[in-house]
Design an enzyme around this catalytic site. Structure first.
Site, PDB file in Angstrom:
ATOM      1  N   LYS A   9       0.840  -1.195   0.000  1.00 51.42           N
ATOM      2  CA  LYS A   9       0.000   0.000   0.000  1.00 51.42           C
ATOM      3  C   LYS A   9       0.884   1.257   0.000  1.00 51.42           C
ATOM      4  O   LYS A   9       2.106   1.179   0.195  1.00 51.42           O
ATOM      5  CB  LYS A   9      -0.921  -0.035   1.227  1.00 51.42           C
ATOM      6  CG  LYS A   9      -1.868  -1.252   1.258  1.00 51.42           C
ATOM      7  CD  LYS A   9      -2.781  -1.209   2.483  1.00 51.42           C
ATOM      8  CE  LYS A   9      -3.591  -2.483   2.622  1.00 51.42           C
ATOM      9  NZ  LYS A   9      -4.504  -2.435   3.800  1.00 51.42           N
ATOM     10  N   TYR A  49     -11.927  -2.862  -2.742  1.00 46.74           N
ATOM     11  CA  TYR A  49     -12.460  -3.021  -1.388  1.00 46.74           C
ATOM     12  C   TYR A  49     -13.986  -3.015  -1.360  1.00 46.74           C
ATOM     13  O   TYR A  49     -14.587  -2.650  -0.348  1.00 46.74           O
ATOM     14  CB  TYR A  49     -11.914  -1.926  -0.481  1.00 46.74           C
ATOM     15  CG  TYR A  49     -10.504  -2.196   0.032  1.00 46.74           C
ATOM     16  CD1 TYR A  49     -10.200  -3.388   0.687  1.00 46.74           C
ATOM     17  CD2 TYR A  49      -9.482  -1.252  -0.117  1.00 46.74           C
ATOM     18  CE1 TYR A  49      -8.923  -3.641   1.166  1.00 46.74           C
ATOM     19  CE2 TYR A  49      -8.204  -1.494   0.367  1.00 46.74           C
ATOM     20  CZ  TYR A  49      -7.932  -2.694   1.012  1.00 46.74           C
ATOM     21  OH  TYR A  49      -6.668  -2.943   1.501  1.00 46.74           O
ATOM     22  N   PHE A  57     -15.420   3.134   7.764  1.00 45.86           N
ATOM     23  CA  PHE A  57     -14.044   3.431   7.367  1.00 45.86           C
ATOM     24  C   PHE A  57     -13.824   3.379   5.854  1.00 45.86           C
ATOM     25  O   PHE A  57     -12.727   3.659   5.370  1.00 45.86           O
ATOM     26  CB  PHE A  57     -13.053   2.488   8.074  1.00 45.86           C
ATOM     27  CG  PHE A  57     -13.258   1.018   7.792  1.00 45.86           C
ATOM     28  CD1 PHE A  57     -12.718   0.427   6.663  1.00 45.86           C
ATOM     29  CD2 PHE A  57     -13.994   0.222   8.671  1.00 45.86           C
ATOM     30  CE1 PHE A  57     -12.900  -0.923   6.397  1.00 45.86           C
ATOM     31  CE2 PHE A  57     -14.187  -1.139   8.410  1.00 45.86           C
ATOM     32  CZ  PHE A  57     -13.632  -1.706   7.271  1.00 45.86           C
ATOM     33  N   ARG A  85      -1.197 -14.617   4.062  1.00 47.52           N
ATOM     34  CA  ARG A  85      -1.875 -13.883   5.148  1.00 47.52           C
ATOM     35  C   ARG A  85      -1.157 -14.108   6.476  1.00 47.52           C
ATOM     36  O   ARG A  85      -1.086 -13.200   7.309  1.00 47.52           O
ATOM     37  CB  ARG A  85      -3.334 -14.340   5.251  1.00 47.52           C
ATOM     38  CG  ARG A  85      -4.172 -14.030   4.019  1.00 47.52           C
ATOM     39  CD  ARG A  85      -4.849 -12.701   4.053  1.00 47.52           C
ATOM     40  NE  ARG A  85      -5.863 -12.609   5.086  1.00 47.52           N
ATOM     41  CZ  ARG A  85      -6.658 -11.545   5.251  1.00 47.52           C
ATOM     42  NH1 ARG A  85      -6.542 -10.492   4.452  1.00 47.52           N
ATOM     43  NH2 ARG A  85      -7.553 -11.529   6.214  1.00 47.52           N
ATOM     44  N   THR A  91      -4.996  -7.728  10.833  1.00 45.05           N
ATOM     45  CA  THR A  91      -5.401  -6.433  10.273  1.00 45.05           C
ATOM     46  C   THR A  91      -4.857  -5.274  11.120  1.00 45.05           C
ATOM     47  O   THR A  91      -4.367  -4.280  10.579  1.00 45.05           O
ATOM     48  CB  THR A  91      -6.944  -6.359  10.211  1.00 45.05           C
ATOM     49  OG1 THR A  91      -7.411  -7.494   9.456  1.00 45.05           O
ATOM     50  CG2 THR A  91      -7.413  -5.083   9.533  1.00 45.05           C
ATOM     51  N   ARG A 102       3.126  -6.823   9.136  1.00 49.12           N
ATOM     52  CA  ARG A 102       2.441  -5.738   9.864  1.00 49.12           C
ATOM     53  C   ARG A 102       2.957  -5.617  11.293  1.00 49.12           C
ATOM     54  O   ARG A 102       3.053  -4.514  11.837  1.00 49.12           O
ATOM     55  CB  ARG A 102       0.927  -5.969   9.845  1.00 49.12           C
ATOM     56  CG  ARG A 102       0.310  -5.722   8.466  1.00 49.12           C
ATOM     57  CD  ARG A 102      -1.138  -6.191   8.429  1.00 49.12           C
ATOM     58  NE  ARG A 102      -1.808  -5.879   7.174  1.00 49.12           N
ATOM     59  CZ  ARG A 102      -2.965  -6.396   6.801  1.00 49.12           C
ATOM     60  NH1 ARG A 102      -3.574  -7.294   7.579  1.00 49.12           N
ATOM     61  NH2 ARG A 102      -3.515  -6.046   5.648  1.00 49.12           N
ATOM     62  N   ASN A 112      -1.548  -0.168   7.476  1.00 42.69           N
ATOM     63  CA  ASN A 112      -1.025  -1.514   7.744  1.00 42.69           C
ATOM     64  C   ASN A 112      -0.242  -2.119   6.578  1.00 42.69           C
ATOM     65  O   ASN A 112      -0.121  -3.320   6.450  1.00 42.69           O
ATOM     66  CB  ASN A 112      -2.127  -2.436   8.271  1.00 42.69           C
ATOM     67  CG  ASN A 112      -3.240  -2.654   7.270  1.00 42.69           C
ATOM     68  OD1 ASN A 112      -3.156  -2.212   6.126  1.00 42.69           O
ATOM     69  ND2 ASN A 112      -4.281  -3.353   7.688  1.00 42.69           N
ATOM     70  N   HIS A 115      -1.584  -5.495   1.542  1.00 48.68           N
ATOM     71  CA  HIS A 115      -2.828  -6.252   1.364  1.00 48.68           C
ATOM     72  C   HIS A 115      -2.503  -7.656   0.878  1.00 48.68           C
ATOM     73  O   HIS A 115      -1.588  -7.848   0.079  1.00 48.68           O
ATOM     74  CB  HIS A 115      -3.721  -5.582   0.309  1.00 48.68           C
ATOM     75  CG  HIS A 115      -4.782  -6.495  -0.226  1.00 48.68           C
ATOM     76  ND1 HIS A 115      -5.956  -6.733   0.443  1.00 48.68           N
ATOM     77  CD2 HIS A 115      -4.820  -7.278  -1.331  1.00 48.68           C
ATOM     78  CE1 HIS A 115      -6.680  -7.605  -0.246  1.00 48.68           C
ATOM     79  NE2 HIS A 115      -6.015  -7.957  -1.331  1.00 48.68           N
ATOM     80  N   GLU A 126      -9.493 -10.366  -7.515  1.00 49.37           N
ATOM     81  CA  GLU A 126      -8.562  -9.242  -7.403  1.00 49.37           C
ATOM     82  C   GLU A 126      -7.519  -9.269  -8.529  1.00 49.37           C
ATOM     83  O   GLU A 126      -7.172  -8.221  -9.089  1.00 49.37           O
ATOM     84  CB  GLU A 126      -7.882  -9.273  -6.032  1.00 49.37           C
ATOM     85  CG  GLU A 126      -8.875  -8.960  -4.916  1.00 49.37           C
ATOM     86  CD  GLU A 126      -8.366  -9.319  -3.519  1.00 49.37           C
ATOM     87  OE1 GLU A 126      -7.203  -9.770  -3.382  1.00 49.37           O
ATOM     88  OE2 GLU A 126      -9.142  -9.151  -2.557  1.00 49.37           O
TER      89      GLU A 126
HETATM   90  P1  GTP Z   1      -6.530  -6.083   3.512  1.00 48.92           P
HETATM   91  O1  GTP Z   1      -5.491  -7.107   3.206  1.00 48.92           O
HETATM   92  O2  GTP Z   1      -6.087  -4.674   3.237  1.00 48.92           O
HETATM   93  O3  GTP Z   1      -7.839  -6.433   2.843  1.00 48.92           O
HETATM   94  O4  GTP Z   1      -6.739  -6.134   5.098  1.00 48.92           O
HETATM   95  P2  GTP Z   1      -7.482  -7.264   5.951  1.00 48.92           P
HETATM   96  O5  GTP Z   1      -8.015  -8.326   5.054  1.00 48.92           O
HETATM   97  O6  GTP Z   1      -6.569  -7.656   7.046  1.00 48.92           O
HETATM   98  O7  GTP Z   1      -8.689  -6.457   6.605  1.00 48.92           O
HETATM   99  P3  GTP Z   1     -10.127  -6.131   5.975  1.00 48.92           P
HETATM  100  O8  GTP Z   1     -10.259  -6.678   4.601  1.00 48.92           O
HETATM  101  O9  GTP Z   1     -11.134  -6.480   6.985  1.00 48.92           O
HETATM  102  O10 GTP Z   1     -10.063  -4.538   5.888  1.00 48.92           O
HETATM  103  C1  GTP Z   1      -9.467  -3.892   4.779  1.00 48.92           C
HETATM  104  C2  GTP Z   1      -8.669  -2.714   5.275  1.00 48.92           C
HETATM  105  O11 GTP Z   1      -9.574  -1.751   5.824  1.00 48.92           O
HETATM  106  C3  GTP Z   1      -7.706  -3.046   6.416  1.00 48.92           C
HETATM  107  O12 GTP Z   1      -6.439  -3.440   5.942  1.00 48.92           O
HETATM  108  C4  GTP Z   1      -7.636  -1.740   7.163  1.00 48.92           C
HETATM  109  O13 GTP Z   1      -6.660  -0.866   6.598  1.00 48.92           O
HETATM  110  C5  GTP Z   1      -9.008  -1.138   6.962  1.00 48.92           C
HETATM  111  N1  GTP Z   1      -9.865  -1.429   8.114  1.00 48.92           N
HETATM  112  C6  GTP Z   1     -10.462  -2.596   8.429  1.00 48.92           C
HETATM  113  N2  GTP Z   1     -11.184  -2.507   9.541  1.00 48.92           N
HETATM  114  C7  GTP Z   1     -11.049  -1.224   9.950  1.00 48.92           C
HETATM  115  C8  GTP Z   1     -11.549  -0.486  11.052  1.00 48.92           C
HETATM  116  O14 GTP Z   1     -12.286  -0.997  11.896  1.00 48.92           O
HETATM  117  N3  GTP Z   1     -11.187   0.824  11.128  1.00 48.92           N
HETATM  118  C9  GTP Z   1     -10.382   1.399  10.203  1.00 48.92           C
HETATM  119  N4  GTP Z   1     -10.043   2.699  10.314  1.00 48.92           N
HETATM  120  N5  GTP Z   1      -9.882   0.742   9.157  1.00 48.92           N
HETATM  121  C10 GTP Z   1     -10.208  -0.554   9.025  1.00 48.92           C
HETATM  122 MG    MG Z   2      -9.161  -7.927   3.348  1.00 47.27          MG
END
Ligand code: GTP
Ligand code: MG
Length: 149
Positions: A9, A49, A57, A85, A91, A102, A112, A115, A126
């Protein structure tokens, strides 16, 4: 073989973590089959996303992802979606142990670093969103027999 979509990112790019992150996947034994640098449009970030559309968010997330260059990659190998992962971590970087990407480099959930696809089906969606078929390389690394029995 299994494919995963892995993306550094904008925060990971600006913080100089491209080479470290690529090295981790490479050293694990995974194979890089696609890579590009681009500044995603808001539309592309929103499609990527889409599962989070409507969450509080979401606007911040889309703005952040399109705020600068990302490194979009496709990595191939056994269980690369799930193990990728594991390498990435949780996350929330503060809930992610040292040794994960991370955990080693991040603090806030909204910064973070990286992705990774969360399932084989997500990876297929994707990869099709970010890459054309001809942008993916089909090859057998000479080290394959030293990685797989
Ligand atoms: P990705 O690999 O980026 O998809 O992350 P993830 O799979 O670990 O998490 P998820 O798909 O649930 O969320 C996508 C992204 O949204 C995360 O990487 C975070 O940057 C953001 N995000 C998720 N949950 C929250 C939250 O509760 N608050 C905020 N501010 N950001 C969030
Ligand atoms: Mg995700």
């Amino acid at each position: 073989e299994e494919l995963s979509f892995i993306m550094i990112k904008p925060d990971g790019v600006q913080r100089g973590l491209i080479s470290d992150i690529i090295a981790r996947f490479e050293r694990k034994g995974y194979k890089l089959v696609g890579i590009k640098v681009l500044v995603p449009t808001q539309a592309l970030a929103a499609k990527h996303y889409a599962e989070h559309d409507g969450k509080p968010f979401f606007p911040k997330l889309v703005n952040f992802l399109s705020s600068g260059p990302v490194v979009a990659m496709v990595w191939e190998g056994k269980s690369v979606v799930k193990y990728g992962r594991t390498m990435i971590g949780a996350t929330n970087p503060l809930a992610s142990p040292p040794g994960t990407i991370r955990g080693d480099y991040g603090i806030d959930t909204g910064r973070n670093i990286i992705h990774g696809s969360d399932s084989v089906e997500s990876a297929q969606r994707e990869i099709a969103l970010w890459f054309k078929a001809e942008e993916l390389a089909d090859y057998t690394p000479s080290t394959a027999a030293w990685v797989y029995e």
